[in-house]
Design an enzyme around this catalytic site. Sequence first.
Site, PDB file in Angstrom:
ATOM      1  N   GLU A 106       0.901  -1.310  -0.221  1.00  0.00           N
ATOM      2  CA  GLU A 106      -0.016   0.089   0.239  1.00  0.00           C
ATOM      3  C   GLU A 106       0.691   0.851  -0.206  1.00  0.00           C
ATOM      4  OE1 GLU A 106      -2.759   1.642  -0.037  1.00  0.00           O
ATOM      5  OE2 GLU A 106      -4.694  -0.269   1.110  1.00  0.00           O
ATOM      6  N   ASP A 107       0.204   2.507  -0.743  1.00  0.00           N
ATOM      7  CA  ASP A 107       1.146   3.895  -0.741  1.00  0.00           C
ATOM      8  C   ASP A 107       0.710   4.332   1.151  1.00  0.00           C
ATOM      9  OD1 ASP A 107      -1.675   4.318  -0.541  1.00  0.00           O
ATOM     10  OD2 ASP A 107      -1.312   5.566  -2.310  1.00  0.00           O
ATOM     11  N   ASP A 110      -3.997   6.154   5.552  1.00  0.00           N
ATOM     12  CA  ASP A 110      -4.765   6.945   6.480  1.00  0.00           C
ATOM     13  C   ASP A 110      -6.292   6.318   7.484  1.00  0.00           C
ATOM     14  OD1 ASP A 110      -5.528   9.104   6.972  1.00  0.00           O
ATOM     15  OD2 ASP A 110      -6.212   9.412   5.122  1.00  0.00           O
ATOM     16  N   PHE A 159      -1.962  16.349   3.697  1.00  0.00           N
ATOM     17  CA  PHE A 159      -2.016  15.501   3.089  1.00  0.00           C
ATOM     18  C   PHE A 159      -0.677  15.749   2.210  1.00  0.00           C
ATOM     19  CE2 PHE A 159      -4.004  14.360  -0.776  1.00  0.00           C
ATOM     20  CZ  PHE A 159      -5.290  13.247  -0.479  1.00  0.00           C
ATOM     21  N   ARG A 172       2.343  12.197  -8.801  1.00  0.00           N
ATOM     22  CA  ARG A 172       2.132  10.620  -8.792  1.00  0.00           C
ATOM     23  C   ARG A 172       3.922  10.865  -9.080  1.00  0.00           C
ATOM     24  NH1 ARG A 172      -2.383   7.429  -7.156  1.00  0.00           N
ATOM     25  NH2 ARG A 172      -4.038   8.172  -8.323  1.00  0.00           N
TER      26      ARG A 172
END
Length: 182
Positions: A106-107, A110, A159, A172
């Site tokens: 996963e990136d 959160d 963010f 990205r």
Amino acid sequence: MTVSFNRENKPFDVLISEDKIRARIAELGAQITKDYADTGHDLVVLCVLKGSFIFTADLVRAIHLPLRCEFIGIRSYGDETKSSGEVQITADLTHPIQDKHVIVVEDIIDTGLTAHFLLELLSSRHPASVKLCSLLHKPDRAEKHVNIDYLGFTVPNKFVVGYGLDVAQQYRNLPFIGYQES
Ligand code: IMP
Ligand code: MG
């Protein structure tokens, strides 16, 4: 002509540099190589699209074992900066994971809602094991607890974009993890 990664004329603050990312991925790869040394040819690295495509590409080259790469496309419903936990599979795996050792890449974790959903879904397909590897963790926003077996970095409640992570599909391609002061 000034060439820049960003569309507006607003610079990014670098939170995690390219060098730091590279060094941490080498460590994660070495740890995974050690942990899975005895699993033979049954290791599957599962890239969760789109956010983890760059991380996965670098991570697999730091894992010195035979492995297969798989991809799963998911879309988390919610507004642009907050997921709701309603997850839609937009592209599924091309091979079964039954009896395989799966590492989900996963990136960022959160709220934890997306990873929680995904881990439950994968477990229902009877893999030999499932572990979670995430580049980033934003613990301030956790709603569902998920155990991150391999973690790159803990980040503050901002963010962040770059190195695969987007805002509205942009940024990205930043080679670092950054953010913009609002
Ligand atoms: P969760 O379900 O709230 O854990 O959200 C996970 C997904 O939301 C990630 O895979 C990202 O696509 C997105 N996300 C959460 N925080 C950020 C961020 O700071 N930057 C970019 N994407 C994020
Ligand atoms: Mg995203």
